[in-house]
Write an enzyme that holds these catalytic residues in place. Structure first.
Site, PDB file in Angstrom:
ATOM      1  N   ARG A  32      53.692 119.477  30.992  1.00 55.94           N
ATOM      2  CA  ARG A  32      52.356 118.850  31.237  1.00 55.94           C
ATOM      3  C   ARG A  32      51.949 118.974  32.648  1.00 55.94           C
ATOM      4  O   ARG A  32      52.698 118.324  33.569  1.00 55.94           O
ATOM      5  CB  ARG A  32      51.686 117.539  30.607  1.00 55.94           C
ATOM      6  CG  ARG A  32      51.807 117.667  28.896  1.00 55.94           C
ATOM      7  CD  ARG A  32      51.348 116.780  28.421  1.00 55.94           C
ATOM      8  NE  ARG A  32      51.799 116.646  26.811  1.00 55.94           N
ATOM      9  CZ  ARG A  32      50.991 117.325  26.170  1.00 55.94           C
ATOM     10  NH1 ARG A  32      50.117 118.031  26.392  1.00 55.94           N
ATOM     11  NH2 ARG A  32      51.412 117.315  24.688  1.00 55.94           N
ATOM     12  N   VAL A 100      51.862 126.205  44.289  1.00 59.17           N
ATOM     13  CA  VAL A 100      53.524 125.880  43.988  1.00 59.17           C
ATOM     14  C   VAL A 100      54.146 127.379  44.160  1.00 59.17           C
ATOM     15  O   VAL A 100      53.555 128.166  42.900  1.00 59.17           O
ATOM     16  CB  VAL A 100      53.513 125.292  42.669  1.00 59.17           C
ATOM     17  CG1 VAL A 100      55.138 124.991  42.571  1.00 59.17           C
ATOM     18  CG2 VAL A 100      52.997 123.774  42.690  1.00 59.17           C
ATOM     19  N   HIS A 104      54.237 130.511  37.576  1.00 60.26           N
ATOM     20  CA  HIS A 104      54.032 129.515  36.436  1.00 60.26           C
ATOM     21  C   HIS A 104      52.801 130.068  35.990  1.00 60.26           C
ATOM     22  O   HIS A 104      51.884 130.794  36.477  1.00 60.26           O
ATOM     23  CB  HIS A 104      53.699 127.963  36.971  1.00 60.26           C
ATOM     24  CG  HIS A 104      52.841 127.893  37.967  1.00 60.26           C
ATOM     25  ND1 HIS A 104      53.343 128.134  39.308  1.00 60.26           N
ATOM     26  CD2 HIS A 104      51.668 127.465  38.280  1.00 60.26           C
ATOM     27  CE1 HIS A 104      52.157 127.852  40.301  1.00 60.26           C
ATOM     28  NE2 HIS A 104      51.165 127.592  39.307  1.00 60.26           N
TER      29      HIS A 104
HETATM   30  P1  AMP Z   1      48.619 126.547  40.973  1.00 60.54           P
HETATM   31  O1  AMP Z   1      47.649 126.353  42.069  1.00 60.54           O
HETATM   32  O2  AMP Z   1      48.427 127.644  40.191  1.00 60.54           O
HETATM   33  O3  AMP Z   1      49.861 126.725  42.020  1.00 60.54           O
HETATM   34  O4  AMP Z   1      48.805 125.427  40.404  1.00 60.54           O
HETATM   35  C1  AMP Z   1      49.781 124.333  40.598  1.00 60.54           C
HETATM   36  C2  AMP Z   1      49.616 123.355  39.597  1.00 60.54           C
HETATM   37  O5  AMP Z   1      50.960 122.268  39.635  1.00 60.54           O
HETATM   38  C3  AMP Z   1      48.525 122.299  39.723  1.00 60.54           C
HETATM   39  O6  AMP Z   1      47.834 122.383  38.630  1.00 60.54           O
HETATM   40  C4  AMP Z   1      49.010 120.829  40.019  1.00 60.54           C
HETATM   41  O7  AMP Z   1      48.431 119.954  39.432  1.00 60.54           O
HETATM   42  C5  AMP Z   1      50.558 121.269  39.135  1.00 60.54           C
HETATM   43  N1  AMP Z   1      51.349 120.351  39.627  1.00 60.54           N
HETATM   44  C6  AMP Z   1      52.028 120.044  41.081  1.00 60.54           C
HETATM   45  N2  AMP Z   1      52.882 118.919  41.038  1.00 60.54           N
HETATM   46  C7  AMP Z   1      53.141 118.967  39.690  1.00 60.54           C
HETATM   47  C8  AMP Z   1      54.294 118.102  39.171  1.00 60.54           C
HETATM   48  N3  AMP Z   1      54.949 117.432  39.723  1.00 60.54           N
HETATM   49  N4  AMP Z   1      54.250 117.904  37.594  1.00 60.54           N
HETATM   50  C9  AMP Z   1      53.303 118.766  36.888  1.00 60.54           C
HETATM   51  N5  AMP Z   1      52.353 119.334  37.534  1.00 60.54           N
HETATM   52  C10 AMP Z   1      52.283 119.368  38.787  1.00 60.54           C
END
Ligand code: AMP
Length: 122
Positions: A32, A100, A104
Site C-alpha cells: 500500500r 522514487v 513501480h
Molecule cells: P512516484 O511519484 O510515481 O515515484 O510515486 C512514489 C510513491 O511512493 C508516492 O505515491 C509515495 O506516496 C510512495 N511512497 C514513498 N515512500 C513510501 C513508502 N515507504 N511506503 C509506501 N509508499 C511510499
C-alpha cells in the site's frame, strides 16, 4: 536513468524498512502507498533493480516481465477493484514527476477516478 540502490523501494525489498504488503510472487512485490490518493492505492514493484519502465522494458528478462505483469493483475483481483474498474499508472522521469527511482506501477481504485490527465493551464 541509472539505478540508485539506496532508493526507498530498494530498502523495502531488502527488508530494511517495512511495508504494508498485499501480494508477492517470485518477481514482484505489491504494497500500500504510504500516502494514498484514492481509497485503494497500491504500488507494484519488480524485485529486480530497474529505475523505470524504460529500463525494465529494455533490460528485464522475459520471466521477470511475466511475473511482474501477472502480479499486477493478481493484485487488482485481490484488492477487489476489477469489477468497478481501476487505473494502473507509472510515472517516468522529470516530466512524469517520478519521485522514487525504482520502477513501480500505481493501482488506483475504490472510487470513480475522473479524467486521466488535466491539460496544462486548465
Ligand atoms: P512516484 O511519484 O510515481 O515515484 O510515486 C512514489 C510513491 O511512493 C508516492 O505515491 C509515495 O506516496 C510512495 N511512497 C514513498 N515512500 C513510501 C513508502 N515507504 N511506503 C509506501 N509508499 C511510499
Amino acid at each position: 536513468m541509472s539505478y540508485d540502490p539506496n532508493n526507498i523501494f530498494a530498502k523495502i525489498l531488502r527488508g530494511e524498512i517495512p511495508c504494508d504488503r498485499v501480494h508477492e510472487n517470485d518477481h514482484a512485490l505489491a504494497f500500500r502507498d504510504i500516502n494514498p490518493q484514492t481509497p485503494v492505492h497500491v504500488l507494484v514493484i519488480p524485485k529486480g533493480a530497474y529505475a523505470d519502465l524504460t529500463d525494465f522494458a529494455a533490460n528485464a528478462p522475459a520471466d521477470e516481465i511475466e511475473g511482474f505483469v501477472r502480479a499486477l493483475g493478481e493484485t487488482a483481483q485481490m484488492l477487489g477493484i476489477t469489477d468497478g474498474g481501476y487505473r494502473a499508472l507509472t510515472n517516468i522521469g522529470e516530466h512524469g514527476l517520478q519521485e522514487v527511482p525504482h520502477f513501480h506501477v500505481h493501482l488506483f481504485g475504490g472510487q470513480p477516478l475522473g479524467r486521466m490527465i488535466k491539460p496544462p493551464g486548465k
